[in-house]
Design a protein around this motif. Structure first.
Motif, PDB file in Angstrom:
ATOM      1  N   LEU A 295       0.845  -1.182   0.000  1.00 48.82           N
ATOM      2  CA  LEU A 295       0.000   0.000   0.000  1.00 48.82           C
ATOM      3  C   LEU A 295       0.885   1.236   0.000  1.00 48.82           C
ATOM      4  CD1 LEU A 295      -2.984   1.093   0.306  1.00 48.82           C
ATOM      5  CD2 LEU A 295      -2.444   1.308   2.755  1.00 48.82           C
ATOM      6  N   ILE A 296       0.799   2.034  -1.070  1.00 53.22           N
ATOM      7  CA  ILE A 296       1.524   3.300  -1.125  1.00 53.22           C
ATOM      8  C   ILE A 296       0.639   4.369  -0.493  1.00 53.22           C
ATOM      9  CG2 ILE A 296       2.720   4.963  -2.584  1.00 53.22           C
ATOM     10  CD1 ILE A 296       2.783   2.804  -4.788  1.00 53.22           C
ATOM     11  N   VAL A 297       1.199   5.127   0.438  1.00 54.66           N
ATOM     12  CA  VAL A 297       0.419   6.106   1.194  1.00 54.66           C
ATOM     13  C   VAL A 297       0.925   7.502   0.864  1.00 54.66           C
ATOM     14  CG1 VAL A 297      -0.448   6.750   3.471  1.00 54.66           C
ATOM     15  CG2 VAL A 297       0.271   4.393   3.043  1.00 54.66           C
ATOM     16  N   TYR A 298       0.000   8.393   0.524  1.00 51.61           N
ATOM     17  CA  TYR A 298       0.329   9.782   0.198  1.00 51.61           C
ATOM     18  C   TYR A 298      -0.397  10.733   1.139  1.00 51.61           C
ATOM     19  CZ  TYR A 298       1.341   7.484  -4.333  1.00 51.61           C
ATOM     20  OH  TYR A 298       1.801   6.649  -5.317  1.00 51.61           O
ATOM     21  N   ASP A 299       0.011  11.989   1.094  1.00 48.96           N
ATOM     22  CA  ASP A 299      -0.681  13.107   1.737  1.00 48.96           C
ATOM     23  C   ASP A 299      -0.778  12.954   3.256  1.00 48.96           C
ATOM     24  OD1 ASP A 299      -2.119  15.340   2.383  1.00 48.96           O
ATOM     25  OD2 ASP A 299      -3.618  15.080   0.818  1.00 48.96           O
ATOM     26  N   PHE A 300       0.199  13.540   3.934  1.00 47.83           N
ATOM     27  CA  PHE A 300       0.254  13.473   5.397  1.00 47.83           C
ATOM     28  C   PHE A 300      -0.053  14.822   6.034  1.00 47.83           C
ATOM     29  CE2 PHE A 300       2.507   9.924   3.720  1.00 47.83           C
ATOM     30  CZ  PHE A 300       2.233   8.885   4.593  1.00 47.83           C
ATOM     31  N   GLY A 301      -0.776  15.663   5.289  1.00 49.33           N
ATOM     32  CA  GLY A 301      -1.168  16.950   5.850  1.00 49.33           C
ATOM     33  C   GLY A 301      -2.150  16.809   6.988  1.00 49.33           C
ATOM     34  N   ALA A 302      -2.990  15.780   6.926  1.00 56.32           N
ATOM     35  CA  ALA A 302      -3.979  15.545   7.979  1.00 56.32           C
ATOM     36  C   ALA A 302      -3.600  14.281   8.740  1.00 56.32           C
ATOM     37  CB  ALA A 302      -5.374  15.404   7.382  1.00 56.32           C
ATOM     38  N   VAL A 303      -3.100  14.443   9.940  1.00 54.25           N
ATOM     39  CA  VAL A 303      -2.791  13.312  10.810  1.00 54.25           C
ATOM     40  C   VAL A 303      -3.280  13.628  12.220  1.00 54.25           C
ATOM     41  CG1 VAL A 303      -0.768  12.596   9.486  1.00 54.25           C
ATOM     42  CG2 VAL A 303      -0.480  14.144  11.428  1.00 54.25           C
ATOM     43  N   ALA A 304      -3.686  12.582  12.910  1.00 52.15           N
ATOM     44  CA  ALA A 304      -4.005  12.719  14.337  1.00 52.15           C
ATOM     45  C   ALA A 304      -2.786  12.263  15.117  1.00 52.15           C
ATOM     46  CB  ALA A 304      -5.215  11.865  14.695  1.00 52.15           C
ATOM     47  N   ARG A 305      -2.306  13.118  15.987  1.00 55.39           N
ATOM     48  CA  ARG A 305      -1.121  12.777  16.767  1.00 55.39           C
ATOM     49  C   ARG A 305      -1.529  12.024  18.030  1.00 55.39           C
ATOM     50  NH1 ARG A 305      -0.146  16.751  13.447  1.00 55.39           N
ATOM     51  NH2 ARG A 305       1.935  16.904  12.509  1.00 55.39           N
ATOM     52  N   LEU A 306      -1.114  10.764  18.078  1.00 52.75           N
ATOM     53  CA  LEU A 306      -1.442   9.874  19.198  1.00 52.75           C
ATOM     54  C   LEU A 306      -0.135   9.316  19.758  1.00 52.75           C
ATOM     55  CD1 LEU A 306      -4.373   7.924  17.459  1.00 52.75           C
ATOM     56  CD2 LEU A 306      -4.595   9.780  19.119  1.00 52.75           C
ATOM     57  N   PRO A 307       0.611  10.127  20.516  1.00 49.66           N
ATOM     58  CA  PRO A 307       1.933   9.694  20.983  1.00 49.66           C
ATOM     59  C   PRO A 307       1.900   8.433  21.835  1.00 49.66           C
ATOM     60  CG  PRO A 307       1.222  11.704  22.098  1.00 49.66           C
ATOM     61  CD  PRO A 307       0.272  11.485  20.968  1.00 49.66           C
ATOM     62  N   GLU A 308       0.759   8.165  22.476  1.00 50.40           N
ATOM     63  CA  GLU A 308       0.637   6.943  23.276  1.00 50.40           C
ATOM     64  C   GLU A 308      -0.002   5.812  22.476  1.00 50.40           C
ATOM     65  OE1 GLU A 308       2.015   6.914  26.248  1.00 50.40           O
ATOM     66  OE2 GLU A 308       2.541   9.026  25.925  1.00 50.40           O
ATOM     67  N   GLY A 309      -0.201   6.019  21.183  1.00 53.06           N
ATOM     68  CA  GLY A 309      -0.855   5.015  20.363  1.00 53.06           C
ATOM     69  C   GLY A 309      -2.370   5.129  20.457  1.00 53.06           C
ATOM     70  N   MET A 310      -3.064   4.188  19.832  1.00 53.76           N
ATOM     71  CA  MET A 310      -4.518   4.164  19.904  1.00 53.76           C
ATOM     72  C   MET A 310      -4.939   4.001  21.367  1.00 53.76           C
ATOM     73  SD  MET A 310      -7.107   4.340  17.707  1.00 53.76           S
ATOM     74  CE  MET A 310      -6.741   3.579  16.122  1.00 53.76           C
ATOM     75  N   PRO A 311      -5.910   4.792  21.828  1.00 53.02           N
ATOM     76  CA  PRO A 311      -6.325   4.684  23.230  1.00 53.02           C
ATOM     77  C   PRO A 311      -6.709   3.253  23.601  1.00 53.02           C
ATOM     78  CG  PRO A 311      -7.321   6.611  22.204  1.00 53.02           C
ATOM     79  CD  PRO A 311      -6.646   5.837  21.102  1.00 53.02           C
ATOM     80  N   ARG A 312      -6.148   2.752  24.707  1.00 55.30           N
ATOM     81  CA  ARG A 312      -6.423   1.382  25.136  1.00 55.30           C
ATOM     82  C   ARG A 312      -7.910   1.094  25.340  1.00 55.30           C
ATOM     83  NH1 ARG A 312      -3.983  -3.053  27.270  1.00 55.30           N
ATOM     84  NH2 ARG A 312      -1.938  -2.153  26.852  1.00 55.30           N
ATOM     85  N   PRO A 313      -8.706   2.055  25.847  1.00 58.02           N
ATOM     86  CA  PRO A 313     -10.130   1.750  26.019  1.00 58.02           C
ATOM     87  C   PRO A 313     -10.834   1.340  24.732  1.00 58.02           C
ATOM     88  CG  PRO A 313      -9.564   3.701  27.291  1.00 58.02           C
ATOM     89  CD  PRO A 313      -8.349   3.356  26.461  1.00 58.02           C
ATOM     90  N   VAL A 314     -10.352   1.776  23.582  1.00 49.89           N
ATOM     91  CA  VAL A 314     -10.964   1.364  22.314  1.00 49.89           C
ATOM     92  C   VAL A 314     -10.899  -0.152  22.185  1.00 49.89           C
ATOM     93  CG1 VAL A 314     -10.800   1.485  19.794  1.00 49.89           C
ATOM     94  CG2 VAL A 314     -10.467   3.550  21.153  1.00 49.89           C
ATOM     95  N   GLY A 315      -9.705  -0.718  22.396  1.00 52.21           N
ATOM     96  CA  GLY A 315      -9.549  -2.160  22.296  1.00 52.21           C
ATOM     97  C   GLY A 315     -10.251  -2.902  23.412  1.00 52.21           C
ATOM     98  N   GLU A 316     -10.142  -2.378  24.633  1.00 52.77           N
ATOM     99  CA  GLU A 316     -10.753  -3.054  25.772  1.00 52.77           C
ATOM    100  C   GLU A 316     -12.270  -3.109  25.646  1.00 52.77           C
ATOM    101  OE1 GLU A 316      -9.233  -0.784  29.023  1.00 52.77           O
ATOM    102  OE2 GLU A 316      -7.441  -2.045  29.255  1.00 52.77           O
ATOM    103  N   LEU A 317     -12.880  -1.999  25.289  1.00 50.27           N
ATOM    104  CA  LEU A 317     -14.338  -1.958  25.193  1.00 50.27           C
ATOM    105  C   LEU A 317     -14.842  -2.774  24.010  1.00 50.27           C
ATOM    106  CD1 LEU A 317     -14.926   1.791  26.128  1.00 50.27           C
ATOM    107  CD2 LEU A 317     -15.560  -0.230  27.468  1.00 50.27           C
ATOM    108  N   THR A 318     -14.060  -2.824  22.930  1.00 44.52           N
ATOM    109  CA  THR A 318     -14.430  -3.679  21.806  1.00 44.52           C
ATOM    110  C   THR A 318     -14.426  -5.138  22.225  1.00 44.52           C
ATOM    111  OG1 THR A 318     -13.492  -2.102  20.219  1.00 44.52           O
ATOM    112  CG2 THR A 318     -13.831  -4.360  19.454  1.00 44.52           C
TER     113      THR A 318
END
Length: 442
Positions: A295-318
């Motif tokens: 997968l070639i990925v372009y355009d990084f003007g829009a990024v969400a900065r998540l220095p701790e990674g994806m929030p753990r509650p997302v995985g836990e609650l799923t």
């Protein structure tokens, strides 16, 4: 008198005309529930007229207006098949197209960014743009050391145009309301505005792309072009190309579609873990499939900065939802701000609300489809639906707004692809808190 004020007035008038025209159709009962979530079906001819007007206007504009069109394009899969046709072609055109900048304007930007002798940086520089986006366009060139490069330059006046568009964004609330009834429109517009303003800073974009390129260097699945140099309004990267994702969507084999969907999902969940960022612009124009199946990925003007990674509650609650632990799910949702403190909620009701959304994770293989997305959209938005009634009582915390928007957009693309894969295994590998065997962070 300069033609700049005239052009500014013209784009403002065009933007203003869209919601007014759409409101007229809604008043007549024709435009109600564009996603096919009402009891009546919208007339095909009216759908076509609406599509032609909406996307002909958005297609002529740059900045925030075109970005809105791109955001809408990823929801095309939710339209009922009987009325999706007129939208599909017009929407796809928005995913990687815009009127090109005049050659003289290109030269002025390059001279402003690299100086009067800017051509000495290149062995060759194509005057014709290879691609155009919301606030800039890309030219193919050969760097002075012989490397093939992509030169992304910002449209002159893009900042002013973008600010003007942002002032008009509230007028598009009815369109988003149709696509996402009950959604926090004000919060979405605020978040989108903030991200769009960040896109004007090519220094931030170059920094983000360099970080992605570093963590995926040599990766067997994801390919990010390396940044060579950048200025305030120009970025030079490696030239990397393949088969556009839009072509895979329209012409790809089932195997190609499945592979593309798997790679997109892997990027979505691995990037926060590896790069501390989420690629936040999932429309198909930003992706291609390389000859070696990456997968070639372009355009990084829009990024969400998540220095701790994806929030753990997302995985836990799923995981807890899939396990049927209603009490733990309610407690976790309340703790994260999805359930208001004063709202009493039935455990089985919350599971009935969430589990159909997680159907792709319940089996080891699942195929996304336009039909599945339309059914889920109807379940979550139809006035008589218990899920819709419950959903109106829930909240979306600001900290999760961007993650939600990008996830919804990615699901829309997966449904356009009709991709099938073991999505559960991707979650186990990359989503913190999803795997029961996973040790919690110390």
């Amino acid at each position: 008198m300069s033609d700049i004020p005239k052009r500014a007035f013209s784009r403002t008038a065009k933007l203003a005309s869209l919601p007014l025209s759409f409101a007229g159709r809604a008043t007549l009962g024709v435009g109600k529930r564009l996603t096919g979530l009402a009891d009546e079906i919208i007339g095909e001819k009216t759908q076509q007229r609406t599509a032609e007007q909406l996307f002909s206007v958005l297609g002529q504009l740059k900045g925030g207006a075109m970005k809105i069109g791109q955001a809408l394009s990823i929801f095309e899969a939710a339209l009922p098949e009987t009325v999706a046709g007129p939208y599909r072609e017009a929407l796809t055109k928005l995913q990687n197209s815009a009127p090109p900048m005049p050659v003289a304007a290109v030269h002025r930007v390059m001279e402003a960014e690299l100086g009067p002798e800017w051509r000495t940086y290149f062995e060759e520089f194509s005057e014709e743009p290879a691609a155009a986006a919301s606030i800039g366009q890309v030219h193919r060139a050969t760097w002075h050391d012989g490397r093939e490069v992509a030169v992304k330059i910002q449209y002159p006046g893009a900042g002013d145009a973008l600010r003007s568009d942002l002032k008009q964004l509230s007028r598009f609330a009815p369109l988003f309301k149709i696509m996402q009834p009950g959604f926090d429109i004000r919060g979405l517009i605020g978040e989108l505005s903030e991200r769009l303003m960040e896109e004007l800073d090519y220094g931030l974009e170059a920094e983000a792309q360099s970080q992605f390129a570093h963590v995926y260097d040599g990766n067997a699945e994801i390919l990010v072009p390396q940044v060579i140099t950048h200025t305030e309004r120009m970025i030079v990267t490696e030239w990397v190309s393949g088969t556009p994702l839009a072509t895979i969507i329209s012409e790809g084999t089932p195997q190609q579609r499945d592979r593309a969907g798997y790679l997109l999902t892997t990027l979505h969940f691995s990037a926060p873990a590896l790069a501390g960022m989420l690629h936040s612009d999932p429309h198909p124009g930003n992706f291609q499939i390389s000859d070696d199946d990456r997968l070639i990925v372009y355009d990084f003007g829009a990024v969400a900065r998540l220095p701790e990674g994806m929030p753990r509650p997302v995985g836990e609650l799923t995981r807890l939802t899939l396990e049927g632990d209603a009490d733990a799910v309610i407690a976790g949702l309340r703790r994260e701000g999805f359930i208001p403190e004063d709202l009493e909620i039935d455990g089985q009701a919350i599971l009935d609300y969430l589990l159909p959304m997680l159907e792709p994770l319940q089996d080891r293989e699942f195929q996304f489809s336009r039909q599945w997305l339309r059914q889920e959209s109807m379940r979550l938005t139809h006035a008589s639906s218990e899920a819709a009634q419950l959903g109106r009582k829930l909240s979306l915390p600001p900290s999760y707004l961007l993650i939600h928007r990008v996830t919804m957009g990615s699901i829309g693309v997966l449904c356009q692809l009709g991709a099938q894969a073991n999505w559960h295994s991707i979650m186990e590998e990359w989503l913190p808190g999803f795997s029961v065997q996973e040790e919690p962070d110390s």
